[in-house]
Design a protein around this motif. Sequence first.
Motif, PDB file in Angstrom:
ATOM      1  N   ASP A   1       0.828  -1.204   0.000  1.00  0.00           N
ATOM      2  CA  ASP A   1       0.000   0.000   0.000  1.00  0.00           C
ATOM      3  C   ASP A   1       0.865   1.259   0.000  1.00  0.00           C
ATOM      4  O   ASP A   1       0.604   2.209  -0.743  1.00  0.00           O
ATOM      5  CB  ASP A   1      -0.940   0.008   1.204  1.00  0.00           C
ATOM      6  CG  ASP A   1      -2.029  -1.059   1.104  1.00  0.00           C
ATOM      7  OD1 ASP A   1      -2.401  -1.396  -0.035  1.00  0.00           O
ATOM      8  OD2 ASP A   1      -2.487  -1.539   2.154  1.00  0.00           O
TER       9      ASP A   1
ATOM     10  N   ILE B   1       2.412   1.726  -3.393  1.00  0.00           N
ATOM     11  CA  ILE B   1       1.454   2.266  -4.369  1.00  0.00           C
ATOM     12  C   ILE B   1       1.259   3.764  -4.119  1.00  0.00           C
ATOM     13  O   ILE B   1       1.239   4.561  -5.056  1.00  0.00           O
ATOM     14  CB  ILE B   1       0.125   1.501  -4.308  1.00  0.00           C
ATOM     15  CG1 ILE B   1       0.327   0.091  -4.866  1.00  0.00           C
ATOM     16  CG2 ILE B   1      -0.960   2.227  -5.093  1.00  0.00           C
ATOM     17  CD1 ILE B   1      -0.858  -0.839  -4.691  1.00  0.00           C
TER      18      ILE B   1
ATOM     19  N   LEU C   1       2.703   2.439  -9.211  1.00  0.00           N
ATOM     20  CA  LEU C   1       2.009   2.235 -10.477  1.00  0.00           C
ATOM     21  C   LEU C   1       2.312   3.339 -11.490  1.00  0.00           C
ATOM     22  O   LEU C   1       2.084   3.164 -12.681  1.00  0.00           O
ATOM     23  CB  LEU C   1       0.498   2.150 -10.238  1.00  0.00           C
ATOM     24  CG  LEU C   1       0.059   1.031  -9.302  1.00  0.00           C
ATOM     25  CD1 LEU C   1      -1.442   1.068  -9.092  1.00  0.00           C
ATOM     26  CD2 LEU C   1       0.487  -0.321  -9.819  1.00  0.00           C
TER      27      LEU C   1
ATOM     28  N   ARG D   1       1.336  -5.791  -9.838  1.00  0.00           N
ATOM     29  CA  ARG D   1       0.177  -4.960  -9.454  1.00  0.00           C
ATOM     30  C   ARG D   1      -0.688  -4.652 -10.663  1.00  0.00           C
ATOM     31  O   ARG D   1      -1.901  -4.715 -10.599  1.00  0.00           O
ATOM     32  CB  ARG D   1       0.623  -3.646  -8.817  1.00  0.00           C
ATOM     33  CG  ARG D   1       1.241  -3.753  -7.476  1.00  0.00           C
ATOM     34  CD  ARG D   1       0.267  -4.305  -6.446  1.00  0.00           C
ATOM     35  NE  ARG D   1       0.904  -5.480  -5.892  1.00  0.00           N
ATOM     36  CZ  ARG D   1       0.322  -6.592  -5.531  1.00  0.00           C
ATOM     37  NH1 ARG D   1      -0.956  -6.730  -5.618  1.00  0.00           N
ATOM     38  NH2 ARG D   1       0.980  -7.609  -5.060  1.00  0.00           N
ATOM     39  N   LEU D   2      -0.060  -4.282 -11.781  1.00  0.00           N
ATOM     40  CA  LEU D   2      -0.833  -3.969 -12.985  1.00  0.00           C
ATOM     41  C   LEU D   2      -1.574  -5.198 -13.498  1.00  0.00           C
ATOM     42  O   LEU D   2      -2.721  -5.099 -13.942  1.00  0.00           O
ATOM     43  CB  LEU D   2       0.082  -3.384 -14.069  1.00  0.00           C
ATOM     44  CG  LEU D   2       0.654  -1.997 -13.754  1.00  0.00           C
ATOM     45  CD1 LEU D   2       1.638  -1.570 -14.835  1.00  0.00           C
ATOM     46  CD2 LEU D   2      -0.455  -0.974 -13.587  1.00  0.00           C
ATOM     47  N   ASP D   3      -0.931  -6.359 -13.426  1.00  0.00           N
ATOM     48  CA  ASP D   3      -1.604  -7.604 -13.823  1.00  0.00           C
ATOM     49  C   ASP D   3      -2.785  -7.896 -12.910  1.00  0.00           C
ATOM     50  O   ASP D   3      -3.856  -8.317 -13.370  1.00  0.00           O
ATOM     51  CB  ASP D   3      -0.623  -8.779 -13.802  1.00  0.00           C
ATOM     52  CG  ASP D   3       0.401  -8.722 -14.919  1.00  0.00           C
ATOM     53  OD1 ASP D   3       0.215  -7.924 -15.866  1.00  0.00           O
ATOM     54  OD2 ASP D   3       1.390  -9.479 -14.835  1.00  0.00           O
ATOM     55  N   ALA D   4      -2.609  -7.678 -11.615  1.00  0.00           N
ATOM     56  CA  ALA D   4      -3.697  -7.919 -10.660  1.00  0.00           C
ATOM     57  C   ALA D   4      -4.859  -6.961 -10.894  1.00  0.00           C
ATOM     58  O   ALA D   4      -6.025  -7.364 -10.843  1.00  0.00           O
ATOM     59  CB  ALA D   4      -3.184  -7.789  -9.227  1.00  0.00           C
ATOM     60  N   LEU D   5      -4.545  -5.703 -11.169  1.00  0.00           N
ATOM     61  CA  LEU D   5      -5.609  -4.734 -11.436  1.00  0.00           C
ATOM     62  C   LEU D   5      -6.362  -5.085 -12.719  1.00  0.00           C
ATOM     63  O   LEU D   5      -7.590  -4.976 -12.783  1.00  0.00           O
ATOM     64  CB  LEU D   5      -5.034  -3.325 -11.522  1.00  0.00           C
ATOM     65  CG  LEU D   5      -4.533  -2.736 -10.211  1.00  0.00           C
ATOM     66  CD1 LEU D   5      -3.799  -1.432 -10.464  1.00  0.00           C
ATOM     67  CD2 LEU D   5      -5.687  -2.530  -9.247  1.00  0.00           C
ATOM     68  N   ALA D   6      -5.640  -5.515 -13.732  1.00  0.00           N
ATOM     69  CA  ALA D   6      -6.280  -5.912 -14.988  1.00  0.00           C
ATOM     70  C   ALA D   6      -7.159  -7.144 -14.774  1.00  0.00           C
ATOM     71  O   ALA D   6      -8.269  -7.227 -15.307  1.00  0.00           O
ATOM     72  CB  ALA D   6      -5.227  -6.185 -16.059  1.00  0.00           C
TER      73      ALA D   6
ATOM     74  N   ARG E   1      -8.625  -7.992 -12.001  1.00  0.00           N
ATOM     75  CA  ARG E   1      -9.803  -7.572 -11.236  1.00  0.00           C
ATOM     76  C   ARG E   1     -10.832  -6.929 -12.163  1.00  0.00           C
ATOM     77  O   ARG E   1     -12.027  -7.191 -12.046  1.00  0.00           O
ATOM     78  CB  ARG E   1      -9.399  -6.603 -10.133  1.00  0.00           C
ATOM     79  CG  ARG E   1     -10.597  -6.155  -9.293  1.00  0.00           C
ATOM     80  CD  ARG E   1     -10.202  -5.345  -8.109  1.00  0.00           C
ATOM     81  NE  ARG E   1      -9.572  -4.094  -8.532  1.00  0.00           N
ATOM     82  CZ  ARG E   1      -9.092  -3.208  -7.696  1.00  0.00           C
ATOM     83  NH1 ARG E   1      -9.118  -3.420  -6.398  1.00  0.00           N
ATOM     84  NH2 ARG E   1      -8.560  -2.095  -8.146  1.00  0.00           N
ATOM     85  N   GLU E   2     -10.382  -6.120 -13.108  1.00  0.00           N
ATOM     86  CA  GLU E   2     -11.310  -5.487 -14.051  1.00  0.00           C
ATOM     87  C   GLU E   2     -11.968  -6.537 -14.948  1.00  0.00           C
ATOM     88  O   GLU E   2     -13.163  -6.440 -15.233  1.00  0.00           O
ATOM     89  CB  GLU E   2     -10.590  -4.430 -14.891  1.00  0.00           C
ATOM     90  CG  GLU E   2     -10.266  -3.184 -14.120  1.00  0.00           C
ATOM     91  CD  GLU E   2     -11.498  -2.560 -13.470  1.00  0.00           C
ATOM     92  OE1 GLU E   2     -12.530  -2.396 -14.135  1.00  0.00           O
ATOM     93  OE2 GLU E   2     -11.424  -2.244 -12.267  1.00  0.00           O
TER      94      GLU E   2
ATOM     95  N   ARG F   1     -14.606  -8.271 -12.820  1.00  0.00           N
ATOM     96  CA  ARG F   1     -15.796  -7.431 -12.637  1.00  0.00           C
ATOM     97  C   ARG F   1     -16.625  -7.369 -13.912  1.00  0.00           C
ATOM     98  O   ARG F   1     -17.857  -7.408 -13.860  1.00  0.00           O
ATOM     99  CB  ARG F   1     -15.389  -6.028 -12.198  1.00  0.00           C
ATOM    100  CG  ARG F   1     -14.907  -5.982 -10.770  1.00  0.00           C
ATOM    101  CD  ARG F   1     -14.474  -4.592 -10.389  1.00  0.00           C
ATOM    102  NE  ARG F   1     -14.076  -4.555  -8.984  1.00  0.00           N
ATOM    103  CZ  ARG F   1     -13.463  -3.536  -8.420  1.00  0.00           C
ATOM    104  NH1 ARG F   1     -13.185  -2.452  -9.128  1.00  0.00           N
ATOM    105  NH2 ARG F   1     -13.139  -3.582  -7.148  1.00  0.00           N
TER     106      ARG F   1
END
Length: 123
Positions: free
Chosen positions: A24, A27, A32, A56-61, A63-64, A67
């Motif tokens: 955290d 970030i 990022l 982190r970018l892979d995890a955010l992608a 998650r999107e 969703r």
Amino acid sequence: MCGCGHDGAPQHVIATALRIDDVDAAIEGGLLDADAACPGCSADCTTMIEAARSERLDALAARERYRAREARLQRRAQERAARRTAPAAVPGTPAGPAAQPALPPAAAAALARAKARAAALKP
């Protein structure tokens, strides 16, 4: 610190946070956003930051994508439910849940004969 002499560089804030496993804080420090590496940092320091950024970018992608998939599945479920509850419209008949499609005349006559025979067989 990595000992490069650029102690105020944002990459050092990120690297320090990553070393103590505070993602955290990394970030918030710009993990990022950071694109340029500290020119004096060691390859290990730069590699650690790049690997963490990539993860982190892979995890955010992911998650999107999750969703979007959940929203798509929810929309499809709602569409299926709407199709199940919607009455089938038959031309020439009133619309609504109480309206049932009429049988063709030959089928209605056959059904009436079968009901009459069944009624006659009952004691």
